[in-house]
Design an enzyme around this catalytic site. Structure first.
Site, short mmCIF file in Angstrom:
data_model
loop_
_atom_site.label_atom_id
_atom_site.label_comp_id
_atom_site.label_asym_id
_atom_site.label_seq_id
_atom_site.Cartn_x
_atom_site.Cartn_y
_atom_site.Cartn_z
CE1 TYR A 55 0.13 1.95 4.30
CE2 TYR A 55 1.05 -0.27 4.44
CZ TYR A 55 0.89 1.00 4.97
OH TYR A 55 1.49 1.32 6.17
NE ARG A 71 6.98 4.03 0.24
CZ ARG A 71 6.75 4.74 1.34
NH1 ARG A 71 7.73 4.94 2.22
NH2 ARG A 71 5.56 5.28 1.56
NE ARG A 105 -5.60 -19.96 4.21
CZ ARG A 105 -4.68 -20.78 4.73
NH1 ARG A 105 -4.62 -22.05 4.35
NH2 ARG A 105 -3.82 -20.32 5.64
CE LYS A 119 3.25 3.07 3.23
NZ LYS A 119 3.75 3.25 4.61
CD GLU A 140 10.34 1.19 10.34
OE1 GLU A 140 10.49 2.10 9.51
OE2 GLU A 140 10.07 0.02 10.03
#
Length: 287
Positions: free
Chosen positions: A33, A52, A101, A151, A183
């Site tokens: 995201y 990114r 799945r 991310k 972070e």
């Protein structure tokens, strides 16, 4: 008012947007995201977020849903349709729902990803009260997976960290490994000592923040000293000031780390100046 959202080529009322229960983001957290801020109806650092996103998709061997130009148009259309003056555009790309799945995923070239975007209106985003008062953070162990530079939507532990901070009467948490700060739960972390800005260097251990890159560039252009290296939580507690950066918080001062109050307990001059510079320059470059 019902928002208009974007889902796989369609602009829809949020109440009508549906994603398959077999989507791999739902079953495997198999998705990435980006969040792009909007100030004055314009996008802040869109190009950096798009680059990114491209990198994250490549690291996960995931197919890009569309071109950067198309993404820009979708962002702008959503901002216009939802009347966003100040706020955010959230974008998520998942590997889609290729079948039942399964831990193994199919050939990326034959799997259509799921693309979702929506807006969030946040009036006064650039003038958040926390920017004037500063925030308090606690330190917690960093037990996330090793590829934090991607991310992904795997945000359970950062969410738990936010709740740990809330329970402790703080605003956020800084994560540490072997006593070294990695972070914040949703931001990059910095300390300031004797006028020098210190932040962890880029690696797989931290997110390569788009706001981080811009802030460090602006700091160097303003003749501020910047040192990219590891720093310990003990060093942070003894700093003159501290701050965090993120796409939605910009530059946010930190005034307390665990029980240690930094300086006089108010936002420091370096963080305040960097916030001013970042917002000024970002507004000039917004698209």
């Amino acid at each position: 008012m019902t928002r208009t959202v974007y889902l796989n080529g369609e602009y829809l009322p949020e109440t009508e947007a549906k994603v398959s229960i077999f989507d791999r983001a739902f079953l495997m957290a198999d998705g990435v995201y980006e969040v792009t801020s909007v100030l004055g109806g314009k996008l802040i650092d869109f190009d950096g977020h798009a680059k990114r996103l491209e990198r994250s998709l490549g690291e996960l061997d995931m197919k890009a849903p569309c071109s950067k130009e198309d993404l820009l148009q979708i962002h702008r259309e959503l901002v216009a349709r939802n009347g966003i003056e100040d706020g955010l555009v959230y974008l998520q790309v998942t590997r889609g729902a290729p079948g039942d799945r399964d831990f193994a995923f199919p050939d990326p070239e034959t799997t259509e990803p799921t693309l979702v975007l929506f807006t969030q209106s946040k009036p006064g985003l650039a003038d958040a009260p926390a920017s004037r008062t500063g925030i308090k953070v606690i330190s917690i162990d960093d037990i996330r997976w090793g590829r934090r530079d991607i991310k992904t939507v795997q945000l359970l532990y950062p969410s738990m960290g936010k709740m740990m901070a809330k329970k402790a009467g703080a605003d956020d948490a800084w994560m540490t490994e072997d006593g070294v700060v990695t972070e914040g739960t949703s931001n990059n972390a910095y300390i300031v000592k004797n006028g020098r800005i210190v932040t962890r260097s880029l690696s797989n251990d931290i997110l390569h923040g788009i706001t981080r890159a811009a802030v460090l560039r602006f700091a160097r252009e303003a003749q501020m000293e910047v040192e990219e290296r590891d720093f310990t939580i003990e060093e942070a507690r003894e700093a003159d000031e501290a701050f965090v950066t993120s796409a939605s918080a910009f530059v946010l001062p930190v005034v307390q780390i665990d029980e240690a109050v930094l300086g006089d307990g108010a936002p420091g001059p370096v963080a305040k100046r960097l916030r001013e510079i970042y917002l000024d320059e970002s507004r000039k470059a917004a698209i």
